[in-house]
Design a protein around this motif. Structure first.
Motif, PDB file in Angstrom:
ATOM      1  N   ILE A   1       0.837  -1.187   0.000  1.00 13.27           N
ATOM      2  CA  ILE A   1       0.000   0.000   0.000  1.00 13.27           C
ATOM      3  C   ILE A   1       0.882   1.251   0.000  1.00 13.27           C
ATOM      4  N   ASN A   2       0.453   2.274  -0.712  1.00 17.77           N
ATOM      5  CA  ASN A   2       1.175   3.543  -0.755  1.00 17.77           C
ATOM      6  C   ASN A   2       0.527   4.512   0.234  1.00 17.77           C
ATOM      7  N   PRO A   3       1.135   4.738   1.389  1.00 20.03           N
ATOM      8  CA  PRO A   3       0.530   5.629   2.390  1.00 20.03           C
ATOM      9  C   PRO A   3       0.309   7.044   1.878  1.00 20.03           C
ATOM     10  N   GLU A   4       1.103   7.461   0.868  1.00 21.85           N
ATOM     11  CA  GLU A   4       0.972   8.830   0.378  1.00 21.85           C
ATOM     12  C   GLU A   4      -0.392   9.093  -0.251  1.00 21.85           C
ATOM     13  N   ASP A   5      -1.137   8.035  -0.553  1.00 15.26           N
ATOM     14  CA  ASP A   5      -2.488   8.202  -1.090  1.00 15.26           C
ATOM     15  C   ASP A   5      -3.480   8.608  -0.004  1.00 15.26           C
ATOM     16  N   TYR A   6      -3.064   8.584   1.250  1.00 15.36           N
ATOM     17  CA  TYR A   6      -4.022   8.752   2.338  1.00 15.36           C
ATOM     18  C   TYR A   6      -3.673   9.883   3.306  1.00 15.36           C
ATOM     19  N   TYR A   7      -2.554  10.591   3.110  1.00 17.03           N
ATOM     20  CA  TYR A   7      -2.242  11.725   3.978  1.00 17.03           C
ATOM     21  C   TYR A   7      -1.566  12.822   3.177  1.00 17.03           C
ATOM     22  N   ASP A   8      -1.508  14.004   3.760  1.00 22.56           N
ATOM     23  CA  ASP A   8      -0.923  15.160   3.096  1.00 22.56           C
ATOM     24  C   ASP A   8       0.593  15.101   3.232  1.00 22.56           C
ATOM     25  N   THR A   9       1.270  14.788   2.136  1.00 24.68           N
ATOM     26  CA  THR A   9       2.726  14.623   2.186  1.00 24.68           C
ATOM     27  C   THR A   9       3.454  15.954   2.322  1.00 24.68           C
ATOM     28  N   THR A  10       2.754  17.069   2.096  1.00 25.93           N
ATOM     29  CA  THR A  10       3.394  18.382   2.232  1.00 25.93           C
ATOM     30  C   THR A  10       3.304  18.917   3.654  1.00 25.93           C
ATOM     31  N   ALA A  11       2.512  18.289   4.490  1.00 24.37           N
ATOM     32  CA  ALA A  11       2.310  18.768   5.859  1.00 24.37           C
ATOM     33  C   ALA A  11       3.347  18.171   6.802  1.00 24.37           C
ATOM     34  N   GLU A  12       3.623  18.877   7.881  1.00 26.94           N
ATOM     35  CA  GLU A  12       4.475  18.352   8.931  1.00 26.94           C
ATOM     36  C   GLU A  12       3.712  17.291   9.723  1.00 26.94           C
ATOM     37  N   PRO A  13       4.411  16.309  10.299  1.00 27.71           N
ATOM     38  CA  PRO A  13       3.703  15.320  11.126  1.00 27.71           C
ATOM     39  C   PRO A  13       3.059  16.000  12.326  1.00 27.71           C
ATOM     40  N   ILE A  14       1.946  15.453  12.767  1.00 29.87           N
ATOM     41  CA  ILE A  14       1.281  16.007  13.940  1.00 29.87           C
ATOM     42  C   ILE A  14       2.048  15.692  15.211  1.00 29.87           C
ATOM     43  N   ALA A  15       2.892  14.657  15.165  1.00 34.95           N
ATOM     44  CA  ALA A  15       3.713  14.292  16.321  1.00 34.95           C
ATOM     45  C   ALA A  15       4.913  13.494  15.848  1.00 34.95           C
ATOM     46  N   THR A  16       6.013  13.610  16.566  1.00 37.38           N
ATOM     47  CA  THR A  16       7.174  12.754  16.359  1.00 37.38           C
ATOM     48  C   THR A  16       7.579  12.166  17.708  1.00 37.38           C
ATOM     49  N   LYS A  17       8.250  11.025  17.649  1.00 34.49           N
ATOM     50  CA  LYS A  17       8.585  10.332  18.894  1.00 34.49           C
ATOM     51  C   LYS A  17       9.819   9.460  18.669  1.00 34.49           C
ATOM     52  N   TRP A  18      10.828   9.605  19.509  1.00 35.81           N
ATOM     53  CA  TRP A  18      11.910   8.626  19.580  1.00 35.81           C
ATOM     54  C   TRP A  18      11.526   7.596  20.627  1.00 35.81           C
ATOM     55  N   TYR A  19      11.604   6.330  20.274  1.00 36.62           N
ATOM     56  CA  TYR A  19      11.179   5.302  21.221  1.00 36.62           C
ATOM     57  C   TYR A  19      12.090   4.081  21.136  1.00 36.62           C
ATOM     58  N   SER A  20      12.091   3.319  22.183  1.00 33.59           N
ATOM     59  CA  SER A  20      12.634   1.958  22.188  1.00 33.59           C
ATOM     60  C   SER A  20      11.598   1.075  22.858  1.00 33.59           C
ATOM     61  N   LEU A  21      11.617  -0.198  22.538  1.00 31.95           N
ATOM     62  CA  LEU A  21      10.611  -1.103  23.108  1.00 31.95           C
ATOM     63  C   LEU A  21      10.879  -1.402  24.574  1.00 31.95           C
ATOM     64  N   ALA A  22      12.089  -1.122  25.039  1.00 28.58           N
ATOM     65  CA  ALA A  22      12.377  -1.258  26.472  1.00 28.58           C
ATOM     66  C   ALA A  22      11.667  -0.172  27.264  1.00 28.58           C
ATOM     67  N   ASP A  23      11.393   0.977  26.632  1.00 27.58           N
ATOM     68  CA  ASP A  23      10.640   2.088  27.208  1.00 27.58           C
ATOM     69  C   ASP A  23      11.205   2.541  28.554  1.00 27.58           C
ATOM     70  N   TYR A  24      12.376   3.139  28.511  1.00 25.18           N
ATOM     71  CA  TYR A  24      12.994   3.657  29.731  1.00 25.18           C
ATOM     72  C   TYR A  24      12.504   5.064  30.076  1.00 25.18           C
ATOM     73  N   THR A  25      11.436   5.512  29.395  1.00 24.22           N
ATOM     74  CA  THR A  25      10.836   6.790  29.772  1.00 24.22           C
ATOM     75  C   THR A  25       9.955   6.651  31.005  1.00 24.22           C
ATOM     76  N   ILE A  26       9.666   5.399  31.401  1.00 22.74           N
ATOM     77  CA  ILE A  26       8.891   5.182  32.624  1.00 22.74           C
ATOM     78  C   ILE A  26       9.795   4.528  33.657  1.00 22.74           C
ATOM     79  N   SER A  27       9.350   4.532  34.906  1.00 26.54           N
ATOM     80  CA  SER A  27      10.179   4.020  35.992  1.00 26.54           C
ATOM     81  C   SER A  27      10.206   2.499  35.989  1.00 26.54           C
TER      82      SER A  27
END
Length: 453
Positions: A141-167
């Motif tokens: 599937i081509n995601p560009e058919d379903y969102y505005d490619t000229t717009a900035e993302p509504i959110a960005t996130k750096w993540y790891s599955l270990a999730d050390y952002t929580i205690s």
């Protein structure tokens, strides 16, 4: 072909096939004898490139990028998801100051392959097109058919599955579910809540929500921008609205959350991008099964050499797996699993929409088997009905050029509480194996015939 014949008295004969091919044999007079013949045939196989395009009908989504240490191939996956609005959806009447305090997306991870410490950059884009829940979506599937490619993302996130952002306490607490948390602008949730207060009819069901024109209600595209080393299996995505409200049962202000969730009632479409599969396709001394949406194995039955003047009692087809080349060097935690369940189906049936039609293995022209660790093989114990069907088509002139060609496809099989098969879908888990086949060795077809004297 290798042949072994055994002469025996009819009364001791037991067929290995539950078909009606030999109907009436047991009624032959006891003085008649039957020659039972055991023959083996070499079966030619080839790797079959899927081209990243298989039906993406799955309730699990996949997110990440992973380089297979065994083969050097790379899989990247991201996904699009709508959100379901239950018919009884409502916000509490007592939200403090009519204010949404925060808005977030939560991606719940049921499993993963790779390194939980691997870091990824994730971008989230709102969809601007309603995806049709009745349409078939594929893994290219081509995601560009379903969102505005000229717009900035509504959110960005750096993540790891270990999730050390929580205690550590949160991570080890009873009931903890691994998830990726993505903060959205609070005003998005506020706009949706304000619309609910003035136009509750927009929240009658999923269809009214998707077509409401409210921000972010058509769904999101979750795009991996950077990182390598893990792919997460996303069971549920949630669109959460957090607030404070007065709890009349406990007579105090408390925290609350209302949500929409990705469910089987709405579209979840994963896009897979495979790299370096060509080096596996160039291996002519074996064949491959590579998930997700990578490589199947094409099987060419030697129909012309199978005898016509005898009854086929049973026909067993065996595929032997090669052990990993670098099993000692590859860390076990990062090795891909072996595909567990395989579907054997006619090539024409697959190309003509086998999965799109919700077809199930019928043990006549399509079959299921599971991997045997004890023998390191996949075995289809009796495909005699399929062979008979192909021979009948050849005799009556209806056979296509692909009549004797079959595909081995890794699948996920779903059974009901009584053990009945109710659903077949492509296996999208990260898995891979190499089979005996190609130009060097051949897979083995074993047939037991019987013939009257």
């Amino acid at each position: 072909m290798r042949v072994l014949s055994v002469l025996f008295v009819m009364i001791t004969f037991v067929s290995c096939d539950d078909s009606t091919d030999a109907l009436g044999v047991e009624m032959m007079p006891g003085a008649d004898f039957v020659t039972r013949q055991y023959s083996t045939y070499d079966v030619q196989t080839l790797s079959y490139a899927v081209g990243d395009s298989v039906l993406a009908r799955s309730s699990t989504s996949y997110l990440g990028r992973f380089t297979d240490p065994e083969t050097g191939t790379v899989v990247q996956s991201d996904f699009l998801a709508q959100f379901h609005c239950t018919e009884e959806f409502s916000f509490p009447d007592s939200i403090s100051n009519y204010t949404i305090t925060s808005t977030e997306l939560r991606l719940y991870v049921t499993d993963f392959v790779g390194d939980s410490l691997a870091n990824f950059k994730l971008s989230v884009y709102p969809l601007n097109t309603v995806m049709d829940a009745d349409a078939d979506y594929y893994t290219n599937i081509n995601p560009e058919d379903y969102y505005d490619t000229t717009a900035e993302p509504i959110a960005t996130k750096w993540y790891s599955l270990a999730d050390y952002t929580i205690s550590d306490d949160e991570r080890t607490a009873t009931g903890y579910n691994r998830s990726i948390r993505i903060t959205l602008p609070t005003e998005v949730g506020q706009a949706i809540y304000d619309a609910y207060r003035t136009q509750p009819e927009l929240f009658t069901n999923t269809e009214t929500l998707l077509n409401s024109g409210l921000p972010c209600t058509k769904g999101f595209y979750f795009k991996v921008e950077a990182g390598d080393g893990a792919i997460a299996y996303i069971d549920v995505a949630q669109f959460n609205f957090n607030y404070r409200y007065y709890d009349s049962e406990y007579e105090k202000d408390t925290l609350g959350v209302s949500l929409f969730a990705s469910t089987e009632e709405v579209v979840q479409a994963t896009r897979f991008d495979n790299e370096h599969l060509d080096q596996l396709m160039e291996d002519t001394l074996s064949t491959y099964l590579k998930c997700p949406a990578g490589i199947f194995t094409l099987v060419d039955l030697p129909i012309a050499t199978i005898e016509d003047d005898q009854l086929i009692n049973s026909a067993k087809l065996t595929f032997t797996r090669y052990n990993d080349r670098n099993s000692d060097q590859v860390a076990s935690a990062f090795k891909l699993a072996i595909p567990r369940t395989l579907l054997l189906v006619r090539l024409d049936d697959y190309l003509n929409g086998y999965f799109e039609k919700y077809s199930l293995a019928d043990s006549e022209t399509s079959y299921l088997t599971t991997f045997s660790a004890a023998s390191n093989t996949y075995v289809f114990n009796n495909i005699s009905k399929l062979i008979s069907t192909i021979k009948d088509e050849i005799r009556d002139g209806t056979a296509t050029e692909n009549a004797a060609k079959l595909l081995l496809i890794p699948v996920q099989a779903t059974y009901d509480s009584s053990g009945n098969l109710v659903k077949l879908s492509h296996d999208f888990s990260m898995s891979s194996t190499r089979l005996v086949g190609g130009a060097k060795d051949r897979s083995l077809l074993e047939i037991i015939y019987s013939r009257y004297n």
